[in-house]
Design an enzyme around this catalytic site. Structure first.
Site, PDB file in Angstrom:
ATOM      1  N   GLY A  46      12.551  32.353  16.775  1.00  0.00           N
ATOM      2  CA  GLY A  46      11.885  33.627  16.532  1.00  0.00           C
ATOM      3  C   GLY A  46      10.503  33.374  15.954  1.00  0.00           C
ATOM      4  N   GLN A  51       2.824  35.140  11.595  1.00  0.00           N
ATOM      5  CA  GLN A  51       2.928  33.675  11.574  1.00  0.00           C
ATOM      6  C   GLN A  51       1.835  33.017  12.422  1.00  0.00           C
ATOM      7  OE1 GLN A  51       7.413  33.593  12.404  1.00  0.00           O
ATOM      8  NE2 GLN A  51       7.105  31.787  11.130  1.00  0.00           N
ATOM      9  N   CYS A  88      12.534  27.865   8.643  1.00  0.00           N
ATOM     10  CA  CYS A  88      11.444  28.729   9.093  1.00  0.00           C
ATOM     11  C   CYS A  88      10.288  27.855   9.564  1.00  0.00           C
ATOM     12  CB  CYS A  88      10.998  29.621   7.941  1.00  0.00           C
ATOM     13  SG  CYS A  88       9.585  30.669   8.365  1.00  0.00           S
ATOM     14  N   LEU A  89       9.683  28.201  10.674  1.00  0.00           N
ATOM     15  CA  LEU A  89       8.545  27.437  11.190  1.00  0.00           C
ATOM     16  C   LEU A  89       7.374  27.440  10.212  1.00  0.00           C
ATOM     17  CD1 LEU A  89       8.556  28.593  14.934  1.00  0.00           C
ATOM     18  CD2 LEU A  89       9.367  26.413  14.015  1.00  0.00           C
ATOM     19  N   HIS A 130      15.456  37.775   9.532  1.00  0.00           N
ATOM     20  CA  HIS A 130      14.407  36.815   9.165  1.00  0.00           C
ATOM     21  C   HIS A 130      13.037  37.295   9.666  1.00  0.00           C
ATOM     22  CE1 HIS A 130      13.126  32.452   8.559  1.00  0.00           C
ATOM     23  NE2 HIS A 130      12.134  32.936   9.283  1.00  0.00           N
ATOM     24  N   GLU A 131      12.997  37.768  10.908  1.00  0.00           N
ATOM     25  CA  GLU A 131      11.712  38.181  11.493  1.00  0.00           C
ATOM     26  C   GLU A 131      11.220  39.508  10.904  1.00  0.00           C
ATOM     27  OE1 GLU A 131      10.200  35.879  12.964  1.00  0.00           O
ATOM     28  OE2 GLU A 131      11.987  34.630  13.191  1.00  0.00           O
ATOM     29  N   HIS A 134       9.577  38.680   7.749  1.00  0.00           N
ATOM     30  CA  HIS A 134       8.211  38.182   7.953  1.00  0.00           C
ATOM     31  C   HIS A 134       7.231  39.349   8.049  1.00  0.00           C
ATOM     32  CE1 HIS A 134       8.122  33.863   8.335  1.00  0.00           C
ATOM     33  NE2 HIS A 134       9.119  33.819   9.188  1.00  0.00           N
TER      34      HIS A 134
HETATM   35 NI    NI Z   1      10.308  32.239   9.785  1.00  0.00          NI
END
Ligand code: NI
Length: 176
Positions: A46, A51, A88-89, A130-131, A134
């Protein structure tokens, strides 16, 4: 299509809530394509617009069932709880067991501005929460308990100073 650099912990853009999308145009569609490309390149399951430094309320995803996009998503229902290791990226190479809702419903719009509802359980539900976090300017770090949070800050500080994780006494396997 283009791969964006992914913003990481410390970048203020990750702390700001994203703005509601009002223009469902070709620019939005191109952003979604580029975000999918960036997500697959990472790779991740995701990716939220902030991000990649864009303050628009939209995220892309693929938990293995094909690509998806939702615009202006809002968590509209939930049930149960499920603990799972989550990364998480934007907080690379770190992961923690985190409790989240086991099933959720998210309401939003598709790229044409039409109503779209996504329901999911377990991994899908986790990704959705999670998204949406963000887009609200929240990282997974806000779901850590005190001890986890302290360890996380220590690892992130060491990384910022250019020290390796191997020196931190952290024996967790990196997962994302
Ligand atoms: Ni993330």
């Amino acid at each position: 299509m283009a791969v964006y650099p992914i913003r990481t912990f410390g970048d203020p853009v990750l702390r700001l809530p994203c703005a509601e999308v009002t223009e469902f145009d070709v620019t939005l569609r191109r952003l979604a394509d580029d975000m999918l490309e960036t997500m697959y390149d990472a790779p991740g399951v995701g990716l939220a617009a902030n991000q990649v430094g864009v303050q628009k309320r939209m995220f892309v995803y693929d938990i293995g069932d094909g690509p998806g996009v939702i615009v202006n998503p809002v968590l509209s229902g939930h049930s149960g709880e499920w603990e799972y290791t989550e990364g998480c990226l934007s907080v690379p190479d770190l992961a923690w067991p985190i409790v989240r809702f086991a099933e959720v419903r998210v309401d939003g719009r598709d790229l044409d501005g039409q109503p779209l509802t996504i329901q999911g359980s377990e991994l899908m539900a986790r990704m959705l929460q999670h998204e949406v976090d963000h887009l609200d300017g929240r990282l997974l770090l806000s779901h850590l308990d005190r001890r986890q949070h302290k360890d996380a800050m220590r690892a992130l500080r060491r990384r910022a100073m250019g020290l390796s994780d191997a020196d931190s006494g952290d024996d967790r396997e990196p997962v994302r």
